[in-house]
Scaffold this motif. Sequence first.
Motif, short mmCIF file in Angstrom:
data_model
loop_
_atom_site.label_atom_id
_atom_site.label_comp_id
_atom_site.label_asym_id
_atom_site.label_seq_id
_atom_site.Cartn_x
_atom_site.Cartn_y
_atom_site.Cartn_z
N ILE A 285 -27.05 58.38 59.52
CA ILE A 285 -25.54 57.65 58.88
C ILE A 285 -26.16 57.43 57.58
N LYS A 286 -24.97 57.85 56.21
CA LYS A 286 -24.95 58.09 55.12
C LYS A 286 -24.85 56.45 54.36
N PRO A 287 -25.04 55.25 53.60
CA PRO A 287 -24.21 54.36 53.26
C PRO A 287 -22.64 54.48 52.90
N ALA A 288 -22.02 53.29 52.99
CA ALA A 288 -20.93 53.59 53.40
C ALA A 288 -20.31 53.62 51.56
N ALA A 289 -20.97 52.87 50.89
CA ALA A 289 -20.57 53.12 49.35
C ALA A 289 -20.37 54.78 48.67
N ASN A 290 -18.97 55.22 48.46
CA ASN A 290 -19.10 56.71 47.95
C ASN A 290 -19.32 57.56 49.08
N MET A 291 -18.91 57.00 49.99
CA MET A 291 -18.84 58.50 50.90
C MET A 291 -17.87 59.22 50.99
N ASP A 292 -16.89 58.26 50.67
CA ASP A 292 -15.55 59.15 50.36
C ASP A 292 -15.61 60.49 50.17
N HIS A 293 -16.77 60.51 49.28
CA HIS A 293 -16.96 62.30 48.25
C HIS A 293 -17.66 62.68 49.32
N MET A 294 -17.40 62.71 49.90
CA MET A 294 -18.35 63.90 51.59
C MET A 294 -16.97 64.48 51.93
N THR A 295 -15.61 64.33 51.57
CA THR A 295 -14.94 64.82 51.45
C THR A 295 -14.61 66.29 50.86
N SER A 296 -15.52 66.08 50.11
CA SER A 296 -15.93 67.78 49.37
C SER A 296 -17.52 68.05 49.89
N ASP A 297 -17.34 67.96 51.11
CA ASP A 297 -18.58 68.58 51.81
C ASP A 297 -18.95 70.40 52.14
N MET A 298 -17.02 70.66 52.01
CA MET A 298 -17.09 72.05 52.46
C MET A 298 -16.52 72.75 51.07
N GLY A 299 -16.85 71.96 50.16
CA GLY A 299 -16.70 72.97 49.02
C GLY A 299 -17.22 74.25 48.36
N GLY A 300 -18.05 75.16 49.16
CA GLY A 300 -19.09 76.03 49.31
C GLY A 300 -17.87 76.67 49.69
N ALA A 301 -17.84 76.34 50.84
CA ALA A 301 -16.20 77.37 51.91
C ALA A 301 -15.27 77.32 51.64
N ALA A 302 -14.57 76.14 50.64
CA ALA A 302 -13.37 76.77 50.07
C ALA A 302 -13.15 78.08 48.68
N ALA A 303 -14.76 77.84 47.93
CA ALA A 303 -14.82 78.79 47.07
C ALA A 303 -14.84 80.11 47.47
N VAL A 304 -15.98 80.34 49.14
CA VAL A 304 -16.06 82.08 49.35
C VAL A 304 -14.68 82.34 49.84
N ILE A 305 -13.61 81.11 50.39
CA ILE A 305 -12.82 82.07 50.73
C ILE A 305 -11.31 82.33 49.86
N ALA A 306 -11.73 81.36 48.72
CA ALA A 306 -10.96 81.51 47.66
C ALA A 306 -11.66 82.64 46.90
N ALA A 307 -12.31 83.19 46.76
CA ALA A 307 -13.04 84.60 46.14
C ALA A 307 -12.75 85.59 46.78
N THR A 308 -12.97 85.12 48.05
CA THR A 308 -12.76 86.95 48.98
C THR A 308 -11.18 87.10 48.83
N ILE A 309 -9.84 86.52 49.07
CA ILE A 309 -8.84 86.34 48.42
C ILE A 309 -8.62 86.96 47.37
N LEU A 310 -9.31 86.71 46.17
CA LEU A 310 -9.13 87.39 44.90
C LEU A 310 -9.53 88.70 45.44
N ALA A 311 -10.23 88.91 45.62
CA ALA A 311 -11.24 90.23 45.72
C ALA A 311 -9.80 91.82 46.24
N ALA A 312 -9.54 90.80 47.34
CA ALA A 312 -8.59 91.68 48.24
C ALA A 312 -6.92 91.50 47.02
N ARG A 313 -6.68 90.54 45.88
CA ARG A 313 -5.73 90.80 45.05
C ARG A 313 -5.73 91.06 44.54
#
Length: 510
Positions: A285-313
């Motif tokens: 387990i990670k330390p508590a300090a700044n663990m909320d930053h890990m809400t961004s741990d799907m940033g790669g997924a978000a980017a490739v989904i958005a880029a694929t939508i862009l390719a279609a648009r």
Amino acid sequence: MSKNDNADRTRGPELVLSTALDKGDAALVIGLISASSEDADTSEPTLVVGDGVLDDAQASEITAALTALGATGSHGEVTRLAAPATLGVDVVLAVGLGSADEVDDADLLRQAAGVAARALDGFDAVATTLSTVNLAAAAEGFFLGAYRFDEFRTDKTKPKKNPPARITLLAESKSKEAKAEVDHAAAVADCVAIARDFVNTPPSHLYPEEFAARARSLGTKAGLNVEILDDKELLAQGYGGIIGVGKGSSRLPRLVRLTHAGRKGAKKVALVGKGITFDTGGISIKPAANMDHMTSDMGGAAAVIAATILAARLDLEVSVTATVPMAENMPSSTAQRPGDVLTQYGGRTVEVLNTDAEGRLILADAIVRACEDEPDYLIDTATLTGAQMVALGARTPGVMGTPEFRDRVAAISAEVGENAWAMPLPKELRGDLKSRVADLANVTNHRNGGMLSAGLFLQEFVADGVAWAHIDIAGPAFNSGAPWGYTPKGGTGVPVRTIAALLADIQTNG
Ligand code: BES
Ligand code: ZN
Ligand code: ZN
């Protein structure tokens, strides 16, 4: 949220190309170029006003006022003035563009437009002359800078003033090409906003099942083919990495596949993005300090989904398939343990020495699956290692992979202002991923080159002959500091624009 012409658009301001100020425009944004250093004491900064927008009297009135207020034209400087009475807008906002030789730098102009957009809350419609310097950069910068995320605020804290809903980009003529540039910039920036929205949506509301459902809904609307594997199908098909990481959570994992089919014979690009909707570290387990930053741990997924939508648009003549593993990394009695061995999709065994190095486990499954389609190129992106930030800081992604393709990605990323930097995959570190019991361990027993050993782990799963680039965005996906340029707090949308430019480059140059 504003209505606009582009039916695909999900949010963001309307961008209008025009040769003159509109009656509704409440503010005019102009550029200010700083005086060169030799004569900084004597000469005034120069206005970027565009032909025919201001007459001489108006221009000299504005210059005099800016000089009196001490405006210098340095980057990021914003100066507001009451507009000359004859101009037809209430306010002139002058944004610093730096020195004359910096004006050609597209990203500096994009940043300046973003700074202006963030300084215009409360003005419903504004016009700008920054578009006369670089139309596409001004359009993109304004759109990106006008981004807000207020979905979880009630009226108690929702800002009373909104960013502009309409931005008039002043230009000498309204050519077809110019209109196309504006539409393209809006399409790209809108997909950046899609990625930012995903990152900004908290893990209470965005977990694998919900993330997959939202990807399906946006993807289907854009005309993508969508396939979703649930936990049962993942287990049955041998996706041991995704199952292993996801099994500590009551919110079960998914694998999403989104396809934009280019014409026959078009280059095939595989995209893979890390979709950990929250990373506690698991049993390690990670330390508590700044663990909320890990809400961004799907940033790669978000980017490739958005880029694929862009390719279609944009209806790109490239075939793009995003393979997106989604899981929540939680500690519990059903979680995987340090020392467990799992079997990745495709059959390789991995000893999980640290459950916090979970991204590479879900990515390995996805990379093997993506390679079954025999792509020409494979780009994966992930908030993969804290070591990325140690090496390159919070704003500079690291890119590793097949040297030639890696360098191409880095060069294109610099052009769009996302600035991914080429990093090596040193052979000697590969030996440190040997396991006592399995084919491979998921971590080394030391901290040296942590970003690179993660890249070396992934390399093991990339099929021979595929040009591959891995972009580590641990820091760049999420801005935990103050807003700057066109980058808001929170989700940044990096590296959507790098991938978008790369797809366009592959369409043109193969
Ligand atoms: N999601 C983290 C990486 C990360 C750290 C992203 C900080 C954004 C900001 C990743 O899953 C992780 O925890 N990696 C470990 C790997 C280590 C155990 C080898 C890390 O970087 O500490
Ligand atoms: Zn982790
Ligand atoms: Zn992680």
